[in-house]
Design a protein around this motif. Structure first.
Motif, PDB file in Angstrom:
ATOM      1  N   GLY A 229      47.089  36.698  51.484  1.00  0.00           N
ATOM      2  CA  GLY A 229      46.661  37.708  50.523  1.00  0.00           C
ATOM      3  C   GLY A 229      46.400  37.102  49.166  1.00  0.00           C
ATOM      4  O   GLY A 229      46.909  36.035  48.826  1.00  0.00           O
ATOM      5  N   ASP A 230      45.592  37.780  48.383  1.00  0.00           N
ATOM      6  CA  ASP A 230      45.260  37.342  47.031  1.00  0.00           C
ATOM      7  C   ASP A 230      45.240  38.568  46.119  1.00  0.00           C
ATOM      8  O   ASP A 230      44.696  39.619  46.494  1.00  0.00           O
ATOM      9  CB  ASP A 230      43.900  36.648  47.008  1.00  0.00           C
ATOM     10  CG  ASP A 230      43.552  36.104  45.635  1.00  0.00           C
ATOM     11  OD1 ASP A 230      44.446  35.521  44.981  1.00  0.00           O
ATOM     12  OD2 ASP A 230      42.393  36.259  45.211  1.00  0.00           O
ATOM     13  N   GLU A 231      45.868  38.438  44.961  1.00  0.00           N
ATOM     14  CA  GLU A 231      45.851  39.499  43.954  1.00  0.00           C
ATOM     15  C   GLU A 231      45.447  38.881  42.632  1.00  0.00           C
ATOM     16  O   GLU A 231      46.070  37.927  42.168  1.00  0.00           O
ATOM     17  CB  GLU A 231      47.229  40.138  43.810  1.00  0.00           C
ATOM     18  CG  GLU A 231      47.261  41.178  42.703  1.00  0.00           C
ATOM     19  CD  GLU A 231      48.655  41.716  42.440  1.00  0.00           C
ATOM     20  OE1 GLU A 231      48.914  42.840  42.870  1.00  0.00           O
ATOM     21  OE2 GLU A 231      49.462  40.990  41.815  1.00  0.00           O
ATOM     22  N   TYR A 232      44.386  39.407  42.027  1.00  0.00           N
ATOM     23  CA  TYR A 232      43.975  38.974  40.695  1.00  0.00           C
ATOM     24  C   TYR A 232      44.247  40.113  39.733  1.00  0.00           C
ATOM     25  O   TYR A 232      43.735  41.224  39.905  1.00  0.00           O
ATOM     26  CB  TYR A 232      42.494  38.583  40.654  1.00  0.00           C
ATOM     27  CG  TYR A 232      42.143  37.952  39.334  1.00  0.00           C
ATOM     28  CD1 TYR A 232      42.524  36.635  39.070  1.00  0.00           C
ATOM     29  CD2 TYR A 232      41.504  38.665  38.345  1.00  0.00           C
ATOM     30  CE1 TYR A 232      42.245  36.050  37.852  1.00  0.00           C
ATOM     31  CE2 TYR A 232      41.215  38.084  37.128  1.00  0.00           C
ATOM     32  CZ  TYR A 232      41.586  36.779  36.889  1.00  0.00           C
ATOM     33  OH  TYR A 232      41.325  36.201  35.671  1.00  0.00           O
TER      34      TYR A 232
ATOM     35  N   VAL B 160      45.078  45.977  35.520  1.00  0.00           N
ATOM     36  CA  VAL B 160      44.396  46.348  36.760  1.00  0.00           C
ATOM     37  C   VAL B 160      44.444  45.128  37.686  1.00  0.00           C
ATOM     38  O   VAL B 160      44.248  44.008  37.244  1.00  0.00           O
ATOM     39  CB  VAL B 160      42.942  46.829  36.502  1.00  0.00           C
ATOM     40  CG1 VAL B 160      42.102  45.754  35.868  1.00  0.00           C
ATOM     41  CG2 VAL B 160      42.311  47.336  37.775  1.00  0.00           C
ATOM     42  N   ALA B 161      44.754  45.378  38.963  1.00  0.00           N
ATOM     43  CA  ALA B 161      44.860  44.293  39.937  1.00  0.00           C
ATOM     44  C   ALA B 161      43.929  44.584  41.108  1.00  0.00           C
ATOM     45  O   ALA B 161      43.843  45.716  41.584  1.00  0.00           O
ATOM     46  CB  ALA B 161      46.291  44.157  40.429  1.00  0.00           C
ATOM     47  N   PHE B 162      43.232  43.544  41.553  1.00  0.00           N
ATOM     48  CA  PHE B 162      42.362  43.623  42.716  1.00  0.00           C
ATOM     49  C   PHE B 162      43.010  42.817  43.829  1.00  0.00           C
ATOM     50  O   PHE B 162      43.427  41.672  43.616  1.00  0.00           O
ATOM     51  CB  PHE B 162      40.976  43.073  42.379  1.00  0.00           C
ATOM     52  CG  PHE B 162      40.330  43.792  41.245  1.00  0.00           C
ATOM     53  CD1 PHE B 162      39.654  44.983  41.451  1.00  0.00           C
ATOM     54  CD2 PHE B 162      40.412  43.289  39.950  1.00  0.00           C
ATOM     55  CE1 PHE B 162      39.065  45.658  40.394  1.00  0.00           C
ATOM     56  CE2 PHE B 162      39.827  43.956  38.891  1.00  0.00           C
ATOM     57  CZ  PHE B 162      39.151  45.147  39.119  1.00  0.00           C
ATOM     58  N   ARG B 163      43.092  43.395  45.050  1.00  0.00           N
ATOM     59  CA  ARG B 163      43.807  42.751  46.143  1.00  0.00           C
ATOM     60  C   ARG B 163      42.928  42.646  47.389  1.00  0.00           C
ATOM     61  O   ARG B 163      42.207  43.581  47.733  1.00  0.00           O
ATOM     62  CB  ARG B 163      45.057  43.549  46.488  1.00  0.00           C
ATOM     63  CG  ARG B 163      46.000  43.695  45.317  1.00  0.00           C
ATOM     64  CD  ARG B 163      47.231  44.508  45.693  1.00  0.00           C
ATOM     65  NE  ARG B 163      48.044  44.712  44.507  1.00  0.00           N
ATOM     66  CZ  ARG B 163      48.300  45.889  43.961  1.00  0.00           C
ATOM     67  NH1 ARG B 163      47.811  46.982  44.507  1.00  0.00           N
ATOM     68  NH2 ARG B 163      49.050  45.980  42.876  1.00  0.00           N
ATOM     69  N   LEU B 164      43.017  41.492  48.067  1.00  0.00           N
ATOM     70  CA  LEU B 164      42.364  41.258  49.350  1.00  0.00           C
ATOM     71  C   LEU B 164      43.361  40.568  50.260  1.00  0.00           C
ATOM     72  O   LEU B 164      44.179  39.759  49.797  1.00  0.00           O
ATOM     73  CB  LEU B 164      41.130  40.370  49.193  1.00  0.00           C
ATOM     74  CG  LEU B 164      39.916  40.987  48.530  1.00  0.00           C
ATOM     75  CD1 LEU B 164      38.839  39.927  48.305  1.00  0.00           C
ATOM     76  CD2 LEU B 164      39.358  42.111  49.378  1.00  0.00           C
ATOM     77  N   GLY B 165      43.276  40.846  51.547  1.00  0.00           N
ATOM     78  CA  GLY B 165      44.188  40.191  52.470  1.00  0.00           C
ATOM     79  C   GLY B 165      43.638  40.154  53.873  1.00  0.00           C
ATOM     80  O   GLY B 165      42.647  40.822  54.201  1.00  0.00           O
ATOM     81  N   TYR B 166      44.281  39.350  54.704  1.00  0.00           N
ATOM     82  CA  TYR B 166      43.928  39.255  56.113  1.00  0.00           C
ATOM     83  C   TYR B 166      45.192  39.100  56.947  1.00  0.00           C
ATOM     84  O   TYR B 166      46.048  38.272  56.625  1.00  0.00           O
ATOM     85  CB  TYR B 166      42.975  38.091  56.390  1.00  0.00           C
ATOM     86  CG  TYR B 166      42.508  38.094  57.822  1.00  0.00           C
ATOM     87  CD1 TYR B 166      41.540  38.987  58.247  1.00  0.00           C
ATOM     88  CD2 TYR B 166      43.064  37.236  58.756  1.00  0.00           C
ATOM     89  CE1 TYR B 166      41.130  39.028  59.576  1.00  0.00           C
ATOM     90  CE2 TYR B 166      42.655  37.264  60.086  1.00  0.00           C
ATOM     91  CZ  TYR B 166      41.687  38.165  60.481  1.00  0.00           C
ATOM     92  OH  TYR B 166      41.294  38.209  61.787  1.00  0.00           O
ATOM     93  N   ARG B 167      45.300  39.917  58.020  1.00  0.00           N
ATOM     94  CA  ARG B 167      46.416  39.852  58.964  1.00  0.00           C
ATOM     95  C   ARG B 167      45.872  39.360  60.296  1.00  0.00           C
ATOM     96  O   ARG B 167      45.041  40.014  60.908  1.00  0.00           O
ATOM     97  CB  ARG B 167      47.041  41.234  59.168  1.00  0.00           C
ATOM     98  CG  ARG B 167      47.551  41.887  57.905  1.00  0.00           C
ATOM     99  CD  ARG B 167      47.906  43.346  58.141  1.00  0.00           C
ATOM    100  NE  ARG B 167      46.686  44.055  58.551  1.00  0.00           N
ATOM    101  CZ  ARG B 167      46.678  45.135  59.310  1.00  0.00           C
ATOM    102  NH1 ARG B 167      47.778  45.667  59.745  1.00  0.00           N
ATOM    103  NH2 ARG B 167      45.538  45.713  59.632  1.00  0.00           N
ATOM    104  N   SER B 168      46.338  38.226  60.767  1.00  0.00           N
ATOM    105  CA  SER B 168      45.870  37.719  62.057  1.00  0.00           C
ATOM    106  C   SER B 168      46.720  38.296  63.187  1.00  0.00           C
ATOM    107  O   SER B 168      47.749  38.913  62.958  1.00  0.00           O
ATOM    108  CB  SER B 168      45.945  36.190  62.085  1.00  0.00           C
ATOM    109  OG  SER B 168      47.291  35.773  62.162  1.00  0.00           O
ATOM    110  N   GLY B 169      46.279  38.062  64.403  1.00  0.00           N
ATOM    111  CA  GLY B 169      47.064  38.455  65.560  1.00  0.00           C
ATOM    112  C   GLY B 169      46.901  39.894  65.976  1.00  0.00           C
ATOM    113  O   GLY B 169      47.658  40.386  66.802  1.00  0.00           O
TER     114      GLY B 169
END
Length: 124
Positions: free
Chosen positions: A33-36, A45-54
């Motif tokens: 995950g990444d939060e800027y 203000v925070a922008f968030r992106l993430g990835y869950r595998s499996g």
């Protein structure tokens, strides 16, 4: 993940996290995950992106995104968070949370160093 933005109002920051999860029955999973976070005085203000595998629900089901808003007031902090989490063929979820923190701020501990007096031959 959700973060208390109001507690870290100050300079802009970028936070990257990596989670490695292994179980005998479900196998090995990697989450990233990444939060800027941008700060404007007492607001953030925070922008968030993430990835869950499996996920068995497809590759796109692992993508997540969100935004968080925070405002620091004199007596309390207020945070509003939104997250979009798709679950493939099961549909999409939209999560919204409103939270606040109140109470006195903790003082940072202060460290003091004391040293014994030294004695050098030939000097007072």
């Amino acid at each position: 993940g959700e973060t208390s933005l109001a507690r870290v109002i100050g300079l802009d920051r970028n936070l990257v996290s990596l989670d490695l999860d292994g179980h005998i029955d479900t196998g090995f999973k990697v989450n990233i995950g990444d939060e800027y976070c941008l700060r404007f005085g007492k607001s953030a203000v925070a922008f968030r992106l993430g990835y869950r595998s499996g996920s068995d629900l497809g590759t796109l089901a692992g993508m997540t995104g969100g935004i968080g808003l925070a405002q620091k007031f004199d007596d309390f902090d207020l945070m509003l968070d939104y997250a979009f989490v798709p679950y493939g063929v099961l549909g999409e979820t939209h999560r919204v949370s409103l939270s606040f923190a109140t109470g006195e701020k903790l003082d940072k501990p202060k460290a003091f160093v004391t040293t014994p007096k030294t004695f050098l031959v030939g000097q007072e």
